[in-house]
Design a protein around this motif. Structure first.
Motif, short mmCIF file in Angstrom:
data_model
loop_
_atom_site.label_atom_id
_atom_site.label_comp_id
_atom_site.label_asym_id
_atom_site.label_seq_id
_atom_site.Cartn_x
_atom_site.Cartn_y
_atom_site.Cartn_z
N VAL A 1 0.99 -1.04 -0.33
CA VAL A 1 0.28 -0.06 0.13
C VAL A 1 0.64 1.31 -0.17
O VAL A 1 0.69 2.27 -0.46
CB VAL A 1 -1.01 0.32 1.43
CG1 VAL A 1 -1.78 -0.93 1.35
CG2 VAL A 1 -0.32 0.07 2.25
N THR A 2 2.10 0.94 0.71
CA THR A 2 3.16 2.83 0.85
C THR A 2 3.44 3.15 -1.15
O THR A 2 3.81 3.52 -1.41
CB THR A 2 4.72 2.25 1.51
OG1 THR A 2 3.88 1.43 2.81
CG2 THR A 2 4.94 3.82 1.15
N ILE A 3 3.52 1.44 -1.76
CA ILE A 3 4.00 1.84 -3.29
C ILE A 3 3.21 2.43 -3.87
O ILE A 3 3.04 2.99 -4.70
CB ILE A 3 4.44 0.18 -3.54
CG1 ILE A 3 5.85 -0.07 -3.27
CG2 ILE A 3 4.23 -0.23 -4.74
CD1 ILE A 3 6.10 -1.44 -3.63
N LEU A 4 2.13 2.15 -3.25
CA LEU A 4 0.95 2.64 -4.01
C LEU A 4 -0.21 3.74 -3.70
O LEU A 4 -0.50 4.60 -4.58
CB LEU A 4 -0.56 1.64 -3.79
CG LEU A 4 -0.21 0.03 -4.44
CD1 LEU A 4 -1.70 -0.63 -3.99
CD2 LEU A 4 -0.65 0.07 -6.34
N GLY A 5 0.74 4.46 -2.75
CA GLY A 5 -0.10 5.58 -2.13
C GLY A 5 -0.44 6.21 -1.58
O GLY A 5 -0.91 7.21 -1.35
N ALA A 6 -0.57 5.01 -0.38
CA ALA A 6 -1.35 4.83 0.66
C ALA A 6 -0.78 5.77 1.58
O ALA A 6 0.06 5.69 2.41
CB ALA A 6 -1.74 3.71 1.46
N LYS A 7 -1.94 7.09 2.09
CA LYS A 7 -0.96 7.67 3.46
C LYS A 7 -1.22 7.78 4.07
O LYS A 7 -0.62 8.01 5.30
CB LYS A 7 -0.96 9.14 3.05
CG LYS A 7 -0.83 9.87 1.36
CD LYS A 7 -1.15 11.49 1.51
CE LYS A 7 -0.30 12.01 0.00
NZ LYS A 7 -1.16 13.23 -0.68
N GLU A 8 -2.42 7.14 4.76
CA GLU A 8 -2.96 7.02 6.13
C GLU A 8 -2.50 5.39 5.94
O GLU A 8 -3.88 4.84 5.47
CB GLU A 8 -4.67 7.54 5.88
CG GLU A 8 -5.24 9.16 6.22
CD GLU A 8 -4.29 9.32 7.19
OE1 GLU A 8 -3.84 8.91 8.29
OE2 GLU A 8 -3.49 10.75 6.73
N LYS A 9 -2.47 5.12 6.90
CA LYS A 9 -1.93 3.42 7.05
C LYS A 9 -1.57 3.21 8.37
O LYS A 9 -0.19 4.17 8.79
CB LYS A 9 -0.84 2.82 6.23
CG LYS A 9 0.47 3.78 5.75
CD LYS A 9 1.16 3.16 4.11
CE LYS A 9 2.90 3.74 4.92
NZ LYS A 9 2.42 5.14 4.23
N LYS A 10 -0.99 2.60 9.10
CA LYS A 10 -1.01 1.66 9.73
C LYS A 10 -0.99 -0.03 10.45
O LYS A 10 -2.06 -0.57 10.02
CB LYS A 10 -1.98 2.18 11.75
CG LYS A 10 -1.79 2.22 13.22
CD LYS A 10 -2.27 3.01 14.19
CE LYS A 10 -2.01 4.28 14.48
NZ LYS A 10 -2.80 5.34 15.29
N LEU A 11 0.34 -0.39 10.75
CA LEU A 11 0.81 -1.47 11.52
C LEU A 11 0.90 -1.64 12.56
O LEU A 11 0.84 -1.11 13.33
CB LEU A 11 2.42 -1.95 10.50
CG LEU A 11 2.35 -3.03 11.13
CD1 LEU A 11 1.70 -4.15 10.60
CD2 LEU A 11 3.65 -3.14 11.29
N ILE A 12 -0.56 -2.55 13.11
CA ILE A 12 -1.18 -2.59 14.88
C ILE A 12 -0.66 -4.20 15.27
O ILE A 12 -1.11 -4.97 14.51
CB ILE A 12 -2.32 -2.57 14.55
CG1 ILE A 12 -3.09 -1.06 14.51
CG2 ILE A 12 -3.15 -2.86 16.23
CD1 ILE A 12 -4.47 -1.11 14.05
N VAL A 13 0.31 -4.08 15.86
CA VAL A 13 0.48 -5.34 16.99
C VAL A 13 -0.08 -5.98 17.83
O VAL A 13 0.70 -4.96 18.85
CB VAL A 13 2.48 -5.60 16.66
CG1 VAL A 13 2.58 -6.78 17.03
CG2 VAL A 13 2.78 -5.03 15.16
N GLY A 14 -0.31 -6.86 18.09
CA GLY A 14 -1.24 -7.76 18.73
C GLY A 14 -2.51 -6.09 19.27
O GLY A 14 -2.74 -5.56 18.60
N SER A 15 -3.02 -7.15 20.49
CA SER A 15 -4.60 -6.27 20.63
C SER A 15 -4.43 -5.88 22.78
O SER A 15 -3.17 -6.27 22.98
CB SER A 15 -5.40 -7.76 20.43
OG SER A 15 -5.05 -8.88 21.88
N GLY A 16 -5.03 -5.46 22.62
CA GLY A 16 -5.09 -4.94 24.09
C GLY A 16 -5.20 -3.22 24.09
O GLY A 16 -4.95 -3.00 22.97
N PRO A 17 -4.60 -2.99 25.23
CA PRO A 17 -4.49 -1.25 25.46
C PRO A 17 -3.18 -1.06 24.78
O PRO A 17 -2.45 -1.91 24.47
CB PRO A 17 -4.27 -1.70 27.42
CG PRO A 17 -4.96 -2.25 27.94
CD PRO A 17 -4.91 -3.38 26.49
#
Length: 246
Positions: free
Chosen positions: A33-49
């Motif tokens: 998605v970075t190559i395709l130009g997505a500006k709003e992206k977030k990698l979320i690792v795990g769950s909870g607080p």
């Protein structure tokens, strides 16, 4: 026999190797998605607080449970780029796994439990990503999404989202009355059902603004009441109302 050493391996696999391979898989999406130009992206690792956040990465307390990526809606102009997104979590880990496997085979890095377990989970994710099936919730695997894109020329994830929306709208319409009854006891619900059924079979005689014919207004009365009303109506037809002032 499962011993202390096996317990140690399990802890390392669950707390280190499994989340690591999961992040590697999701990083394939992140790169695509970075190559395709997505500006709003977030990698979320795990769950909870949330433990801590970086501009495009969020690490949560239970870091070893699940990982996923969020990004803005992308609409590539042709099927190739859609396929590129679907294939990114497959080819990224595959390239890494083959590279590490080649290094182990040539003695560049020493073979041990860590690398063997790491490769196991890398190819585990690849295997289940490649199988062209729909998951129980209707979500296609990446392999199935690529198959639908090539064979049928359509995006199965888009189709699923559309069908899901239509189903939700239908359920919302059908459950509108049920939602109004939420919190009622079983006896109350039965009473309401009986009331609705009775209202369908006859007019509501408690409505003073509504004019009824003699036969309609008598509906719901006992046999004795109906007989009394009939006698009253007959008497009123034979004589004028003597209670009316002159």
């Amino acid at each position: 026999m499962f011993g202390l050493y096996d317990l140690f391996r399990l802890i390392v696999a669950a707390l280190v190797i499994l989340p690591l391979t999961s992040v590697i898989r999701e990083s394939g999406y992140y790169l695509a998605v970075t190559i395709l130009g997505a500006k709003e992206k977030k990698l979320i690792v795990g769950s909870g607080p949330i433990l801590f956040s970086l501009p495009t990465i969020e690490v949560r307390r239970y870091f070893f449970m699940y990982s996923w990526i969020e990004y803005e809606e992308l609409n590539p102009k042709n099927r190739f780029w859609h396929g590129f997104i679907y294939a990114s979590p497959i080819f990224g880990p595959l390239l890494l796994g083959l590279t590490i496997n080649m290094m182990l085979a040539n003695g560049v890095i020493e073979s041990n439990v860590f690398w063997n377990t790491f490769l196991f989970y890398i190819f585990y994710y690849i295997f289940f990503d490649v199988i062209p099936v729909y998951l129980p919730d209707g979500q296609p695997t990446n392999g199935r999404a690529i198959f639908d894109l090539i064979w049928h020329g359509e995006r199965s994830d888009y189709k699923k989202a559309r069908l899901k929306k239509e189903k939700e709208e239908k359920q919302k319409t059908e459950s509108k009355e049920d939602s109004e009854r939420e919190g009622y006891t079983e006896a109350q619900e039965e009473t309401i059902e009986n009331r609705d059924r009775d209202q369908e079979s006859r007019d509501d005689h408690t409505d003073p603004a509504h004019e009824h014919s003699s036969s309609e207004s008598n509906k719901g009365y006992t046999e004795q009441q109906e007989e009394t009303i009939e006698n009253r109506d007959r008497d009123q037809e034979e004589r004028s109302d003597h209670t009316k002032p002159e």
